[in-house]
Every structure is written in structure tokens, then in C-alpha cells.
Design an enzyme around this catalytic site. Structure first.
Site, PDB file in Angstrom:
ATOM      1  N   GLY A  11       0.657  -1.437  -0.103  1.00 22.55           N
ATOM      2  CA  GLY A  11       0.080   0.046  -0.056  1.00 22.55           C
ATOM      3  C   GLY A  11       0.821   1.288  -0.146  1.00 22.55           C
ATOM      4  O   GLY A  11       0.248   2.347   0.569  1.00 22.55           O
ATOM      5  N   SER A  12       2.064   1.150  -0.378  1.00 28.53           N
ATOM      6  CA  SER A  12       2.893   2.443  -0.405  1.00 28.53           C
ATOM      7  C   SER A  12       2.542   3.368  -1.430  1.00 28.53           C
ATOM      8  O   SER A  12       2.627   4.642  -1.296  1.00 28.53           O
ATOM      9  CB  SER A  12       4.394   2.100  -0.625  1.00 28.53           C
ATOM     10  OG  SER A  12       4.681   1.742  -2.002  1.00 28.53           O
ATOM     11  N   ASN A  13       1.682   3.052  -2.363  1.00 26.57           N
ATOM     12  CA  ASN A  13       1.254   3.975  -3.565  1.00 26.57           C
ATOM     13  C   ASN A  13       0.012   4.667  -2.973  1.00 26.57           C
ATOM     14  O   ASN A  13      -0.297   5.798  -3.344  1.00 26.57           O
ATOM     15  CB  ASN A  13       0.938   2.988  -4.783  1.00 26.57           C
ATOM     16  CG  ASN A  13       2.206   3.126  -5.780  1.00 26.57           C
ATOM     17  OD1 ASN A  13       2.824   3.822  -6.427  1.00 26.57           O
ATOM     18  ND2 ASN A  13       2.943   2.058  -5.615  1.00 26.57           N
ATOM     19  N   ILE A  92      -9.542  -7.230 -13.612  1.00 23.88           N
ATOM     20  CA  ILE A  92     -10.740  -6.477 -13.238  1.00 23.88           C
ATOM     21  C   ILE A  92     -11.711  -7.233 -14.377  1.00 23.88           C
ATOM     22  O   ILE A  92     -11.383  -7.232 -15.606  1.00 23.88           O
ATOM     23  CB  ILE A  92     -10.564  -5.032 -13.440  1.00 23.88           C
ATOM     24  CG1 ILE A  92      -9.755  -4.583 -12.521  1.00 23.88           C
ATOM     25  CG2 ILE A  92     -12.209  -4.483 -13.537  1.00 23.88           C
ATOM     26  CD1 ILE A  92     -10.085  -4.492 -11.029  1.00 23.88           C
ATOM     27  N   ASN A 106      -4.265   1.780 -13.386  1.00 27.49           N
ATOM     28  CA  ASN A 106      -3.375   1.142 -12.854  1.00 27.49           C
ATOM     29  C   ASN A 106      -1.972   1.550 -12.955  1.00 27.49           C
ATOM     30  O   ASN A 106      -1.674   2.224 -14.061  1.00 27.49           O
ATOM     31  CB  ASN A 106      -3.378  -0.455 -13.622  1.00 27.49           C
ATOM     32  CG  ASN A 106      -2.515  -1.369 -12.732  1.00 27.49           C
ATOM     33  OD1 ASN A 106      -2.542  -1.457 -11.686  1.00 27.49           O
ATOM     34  ND2 ASN A 106      -1.699  -2.208 -13.540  1.00 27.49           N
ATOM     35  N   HIS A 108       2.279   0.166 -13.181  1.00 23.60           N
ATOM     36  CA  HIS A 108       2.935  -1.008 -13.480  1.00 23.60           C
ATOM     37  C   HIS A 108       4.334  -0.631 -13.466  1.00 23.60           C
ATOM     38  O   HIS A 108       4.856   0.105 -13.947  1.00 23.60           O
ATOM     39  CB  HIS A 108       2.403  -1.662 -14.648  1.00 23.60           C
ATOM     40  CG  HIS A 108       3.158  -2.856 -14.856  1.00 23.60           C
ATOM     41  ND1 HIS A 108       2.723  -4.233 -14.200  1.00 23.60           N
ATOM     42  CD2 HIS A 108       4.228  -3.092 -15.564  1.00 23.60           C
ATOM     43  CE1 HIS A 108       3.565  -5.052 -14.384  1.00 23.60           C
ATOM     44  NE2 HIS A 108       4.396  -4.544 -15.313  1.00 23.60           N
TER      45      HIS A 108
HETATM   46  C1  GRF Z   1       3.917  -1.333  -7.197  1.00 21.77           C
HETATM   47  O1  GRF Z   1       5.103  -1.705  -7.691  1.00 21.77           O
HETATM   48  C2  GRF Z   1       2.868  -1.205  -8.617  1.00 21.77           C
HETATM   49  O2  GRF Z   1       3.473  -0.747  -9.694  1.00 21.77           O
HETATM   50  C3  GRF Z   1       2.482  -2.592  -8.595  1.00 21.77           C
HETATM   51  O3  GRF Z   1       2.377  -3.177  -7.557  1.00 21.77           O
HETATM   52  C4  GRF Z   1       3.116  -2.621  -6.613  1.00 21.77           C
HETATM   53  C5  GRF Z   1       2.480  -1.996  -5.326  1.00 21.77           C
HETATM   54  O4  GRF Z   1       3.305  -1.629  -4.414  1.00 21.77           O
HETATM   55  N1  GRF Z   1       1.184  -2.818  -9.468  1.00 21.77           N
HETATM   56  P1  GRF Z   1       2.444  -0.809  -3.193  1.00 21.77           P
HETATM   57  O5  GRF Z   1       1.439  -1.931  -2.591  1.00 21.77           O
HETATM   58  O6  GRF Z   1       1.738   0.373  -3.755  1.00 21.77           O
HETATM   59  O7  GRF Z   1       3.563  -0.692  -1.873  1.00 21.77           O
END
Ligand code: GRF
Length: 196
Positions: A11-13, A92, A106, A108
Site C-alpha cells: 500500500g505504499s502507492n 478486473i 493502474n 505497473h
Molecule cells: C507497485 O510496484 C505497483 O506498480 C504494482 O504493485 C506494486 C504495489 O506496491 N502494481 P504498493 O503496494 O503500492 O507498495
């Protein structure tokens, strides 16, 4: 703009987007975090950030349609305009895709179409590529396909390890994803759910 973030793990993003909203770099509200995995660390982040979260597993539904119908209900109840996938480890299905055409994003960790799939950072590293990167795209029925909105390159230097490369990629993700979301909001690219 009303956003729901879907995550399955760290969940860092999700946190980067929440912080960009808190510091007014992104003009949006996260209505809720959705997790399909009750053990996801993203849930701890949501608690600390004071963001509502919903957790349920597809295992408790008869099929994907039933699972996504419940998710769709939550999205509609909350008048969500935009679904942001951030480490959500599922494809999805048509139930959500049809309801949210061009409104599911999304991120990636590769320069798509190169290195789709789950281990793209490692795959690029082990292929001895000189560069890889980050892609933000609209979600369609495929795995890591769909129209690309933004890409940023990340160099793979001779001194890089897999860990250092991962760290560099995540750093780019945490800056790029909020930026792209804000741009979509400014350009009014995303149709508001409650104005359909
Ligand atoms: C990220 O590298 C994103 O690009 C991929 O999954 C990872 C998720 O990281 N789809 P986080 O859970 O947001 O830390």
C-alpha cells in the site's frame, strides 16, 4: 474527484496518493481503500491515515460477478468517480469494467508493453536491461494492457542491485501516480460519477 483505491499488499502507492491529497497536490478525496486481502499492510496505513477501508475476499462469493457486484455497490454508494489500482493483484472483470469505462487506472513497474505480469522489476533486472520504468495506464480486460497515459524511464546502472532498483522504481511511482491523477482531474478527462 472522488477516488477509491484498490490494494492487495503493502500500500505504499495508496499512501503516496493520500499524502498528495493531504498536501493539496491532488484535488480529490479518497472515499475508501478496498482490500481483497485482510492481511494487507495497506489496511494499517489506512487506519493511520484516517481513511475508511473496506475489506472482503472473493473467496466469500460464489463467483467473480457476485464479488464485483458487491464492489460496484460500494463504489456507487460512495459516488466514486475514479478507481485507482495500486498493487491490486486481480484482473478486473466485465462487471466493473463496464460500469467504469476509462475510469480505472493502474500503475505497473515496467515500461509496458515490456515486462507485464507480477515480477516485472526482477524480470527486467535479470534480462540485463539498461533501463526499465513505470507505466500508468487505463485498465481494460487484459493483464497490464490498456491505453498508456504516462511512462517514466528508470536507468538500471551497473552498480544497481534488485533492491536498489526496486527502491528507485517505487520512488518514481510515488511521484508519478499522484501527478497523473491530478492531470486527469485538471483536464477533466474523468467523467464525474454523479453527473452521468
Ligand atoms: C507497485 O510496484 C505497483 O506498480 C504494482 O504493485 C506494486 C504495489 O506496491 N502494481 P504498493 O503496494 O503500492 O507498495
Amino acid at each position: 474527484m472522488r477516488i477509491a483505491v484498490f490494494a492487495s499488499g503493502n500500500g505504499s502507492n495508496f499512501q503516496a496518493i493520500a499524502e498528495a491529497i493531504a498536501s493539496k497536490q491532488v484535488e480529490a478525496t479518497i472515499c475508501f481503500l478496498f482490500c481483497d486481502n485482510p492481511k494487507a499492510y495497506a489496511i494499517e496505513r489506512a487506519k493511520k491515515l484516517g481513511i475508511p477501508f473496506t475489506v472482503f475476499s472473493p473467496k466469500n462469493y460464489i463467483d467473480r460477478v457476485a464479488y464485483e457486484t458487491e464492489l460496484l455497490k460500494q463504489l456507487e454508494l460512495n459516488q466514486v468517480d475514479l478507481v485507482v489500482l495500486a498493487g491490486y493483484m486481480r484482473i478486473i472483470g466485465p462487471t466493473l469494467l463496464r460500469a467504469y469505462v476509462n475510469r480505472i487506472l493502474n500503475i505497473h513497474p515496467s515500461l509496458l508493453p515490456y515486462f507485464p505480469g507480477r515480477s516485472s522489476i526482477k524480470d527486467a533486472f535479470e534480462a540485463n536491461e539498461k533501463q526499465t520504468g513505470v507505466t500508468v495506464h487505463i485498465v481494460d480486460e487484459g493483464v497490464d494492457t490498456g491505453p498508456i497515459i504516462a511512462q517514466e524511464k528508470v536507468a538500471i546502472l551497473p552498480e544497481d542491485t534488485l533492491d536498489s532498483l526496486e527502491a528507485k522504481i517505487h520512488q518514481v511511482e510515488h511521484r508519478l501516480y499522484p501527478q497523473v491523477i491530478q492531470k486527469l482531474i485538471e483536464n477533466k478527462t474523468i467523467k464525474k460519477a454523479n453527473k452521468n
